[in-house]
Design an enzyme around this catalytic site. Structure first.
Site, short mmCIF file in Angstrom:
data_model
loop_
_atom_site.label_atom_id
_atom_site.label_comp_id
_atom_site.label_asym_id
_atom_site.label_seq_id
_atom_site.Cartn_x
_atom_site.Cartn_y
_atom_site.Cartn_z
N GLY A 247 3.08 -1.26 4.30
CA GLY A 247 3.02 0.18 4.08
C GLY A 247 4.36 0.74 3.67
O GLY A 247 4.80 0.62 2.53
N GLY A 248 5.07 1.35 4.62
CA GLY A 248 6.31 2.06 4.32
C GLY A 248 7.35 1.22 3.58
O GLY A 248 8.01 1.71 2.66
N HIS B 219 -9.45 0.73 5.23
CA HIS B 219 -8.16 0.97 5.89
C HIS B 219 -8.37 1.89 7.09
O HIS B 219 -9.22 2.79 7.07
CB HIS B 219 -7.17 1.60 4.91
CG HIS B 219 -5.77 1.59 5.43
ND1 HIS B 219 -5.31 2.54 6.32
CD2 HIS B 219 -4.73 0.75 5.19
CE1 HIS B 219 -4.05 2.29 6.61
NE2 HIS B 219 -3.66 1.21 5.93
N GLY C 141 2.71 2.64 10.79
CA GLY C 141 3.60 3.78 10.63
C GLY C 141 4.32 4.22 11.88
O GLY C 141 4.97 5.26 11.90
N SER D 54 3.69 -1.75 10.09
CA SER D 54 5.15 -1.63 10.20
C SER D 54 5.86 -2.96 9.90
O SER D 54 6.84 -3.32 10.56
CB SER D 54 5.54 -1.11 11.60
OG SER D 54 4.98 0.17 11.82
N GLU E 170 -6.84 4.35 8.19
CA GLU E 170 -6.70 5.79 7.92
C GLU E 170 -8.00 6.35 7.35
O GLU E 170 -8.34 7.51 7.60
CB GLU E 170 -5.52 6.02 6.99
CG GLU E 170 -4.19 5.78 7.70
CD GLU E 170 -3.04 5.43 6.77
OE1 GLU E 170 -1.96 5.13 7.30
OE2 GLU E 170 -3.22 5.44 5.54
N GLU F 10 -4.89 -5.05 10.84
CA GLU F 10 -3.93 -3.98 11.03
C GLU F 10 -4.18 -3.31 12.38
O GLU F 10 -5.07 -2.47 12.50
CB GLU F 10 -4.07 -2.92 9.92
CG GLU F 10 -3.70 -3.44 8.55
CD GLU F 10 -3.40 -2.26 7.62
OE1 GLU F 10 -2.32 -2.25 7.04
OE2 GLU F 10 -4.25 -1.37 7.51
N ASN G 206 0.86 -1.18 0.00
CA ASN G 206 0.00 0.00 0.00
C ASN G 206 0.90 1.23 0.00
O ASN G 206 1.49 1.57 1.02
CB ASN G 206 -0.91 -0.02 1.24
CG ASN G 206 -1.78 1.21 1.34
OD1 ASN G 206 -1.91 1.99 0.40
ND2 ASN G 206 -2.41 1.38 2.49
N TRP G 207 0.99 1.89 -1.17
CA TRP G 207 1.90 3.02 -1.31
C TRP G 207 1.35 4.29 -0.67
O TRP G 207 2.07 5.29 -0.56
CB TRP G 207 2.22 3.26 -2.78
CG TRP G 207 2.91 2.13 -3.47
CD1 TRP G 207 3.27 0.92 -2.91
CD2 TRP G 207 3.35 2.08 -4.82
NE1 TRP G 207 3.89 0.13 -3.84
CE2 TRP G 207 3.96 0.82 -5.04
CE3 TRP G 207 3.28 2.97 -5.89
CZ2 TRP G 207 4.49 0.44 -6.26
CZ3 TRP G 207 3.81 2.59 -7.12
CH2 TRP G 207 4.41 1.34 -7.30
N LYS G 208 0.08 4.29 -0.32
CA LYS G 208 -0.57 5.46 0.30
C LYS G 208 -0.38 6.70 -0.58
O LYS G 208 -0.32 6.58 -1.80
CB LYS G 208 -0.10 5.64 1.74
CG LYS G 208 -0.31 4.36 2.56
CD LYS G 208 -0.09 4.54 4.03
CE LYS G 208 -0.31 3.22 4.76
NZ LYS G 208 -0.15 3.34 6.22
#
Length: 254
Positions: free
Chosen positions: A236-237, A97, A175, A215, A99, A169, A11-13
């Site tokens: 994610g990151g 998600h 993050g 993470s 967020e 999640e 997930n590049w967000k």
């Protein structure tokens, strides 16, 4: 019990320029290749779907979107329909998600509607769920899982469940650099699978992949994947660096 194929999605967000997205997609495609024992997907921002789709063409990497609207078409300024995503080359869409739940205020009803519309239109869905730090500190995580599974999956057919992937999640791990321990992840995944079994039966419980997100790094992947109910990762990151993401895919594949 059926063997569930491991699944790793990136997930590049809201990250990457066009040039960065194309280069990242190409590097992931090269690293994963055309044959892998892991299902792999990348989910770039909406404007980069088509160029990233071109960059990964011919590889084993599928294209996914980070969200989808709950109506098929119409006067919904700024939204993107399932049919548009499919035409752009998407196989998957992330729904629910944290967020979007906690920053953008998406309701359980909207998430259920999105799941239904996406599946009806032919997309596969990566459905996210998880507890906040406050909920975990009050030992409410199982109540949260039960509510989120029941609300998001209400009304799905057995056939639709075959195109549903669940991603656990923990919101406190997204993050932050904090990662649920393998035992914490297994406990959460096993509970979600138990709820699926109670609500929808053995077949759905045994065949629905449940991914861990929060993470995830190459170093933590093997420990997480060693647990019987952890079927992959929503990254994610670490998905923004091709070498890290490919290393996670390889670790998931054993």
């Amino acid at each position: 019990m059926p063997t569930r194929k491991k699944f790793v999605a990136g997930n590049w967000k809201m990250n990457t320029t066009l040039a960065e997205a194309k280069a990242l997609g190409a590097a992931v495609a090269k690293g994963v290749g055309t044959d892998t024992n892991v299902t792999v997907a990348v989910c770039p921002p909406f404007p980069w779907l088509v160029p990233v789709g071109e960059a990964i063409k011919g590889s084993a990497v599928a294209l996914g979107a980070q969200d989808v609207h709950y109506e098929k078409k119409g006067a919904f300024t700024g939204e993107v329909s399932p049919a548009m995503l499919i035409e752009a080359g998407c196989k998957y869409a992330i729904v629910g998600h944290s967020e979007r739940r906690h920053i953008l205020g998406e309701s359980e009803t909207a998430i259920n509607h999105k799941v239904h519309t996406a599946l009806e239109e032919g997309l596969s869905v990566i459905l996210c769920m998880g507890e906040t730090l406050a909920e975990r500190e009050r030992n409410l995580q199982e109540r949260v899982f039960q509510r989120q599974v029941f609300a998001a999956c209400a009304g799905l057919t057995d056939e639709q469940f075959q195109r549903l992937v669940i991603a656990y999640e923990p919101v406190w791990a997204i993050g932050t650099g904090k990662v649920a321990t393998p035992d914490q992840a297994q406990e959460a995944h096993a509970f979600v699978r138990t709820k699926l079994r109670q609500l929808y039966g053995d077949k759905i419980a045994d065949t629905t992949p449940i991914l861990y997100g929060g993470s995830v790094t190459p170093e933590t992947t093997a420990g997480l994947m060693s647990k019987p109910d952890v079927d992959g990762a929503l990254v994610g990151g670490a998905s923004l660096k091709a070498d890290s993401f490919v290393a996670i895919v390889k670790a998931a594949g054993g």
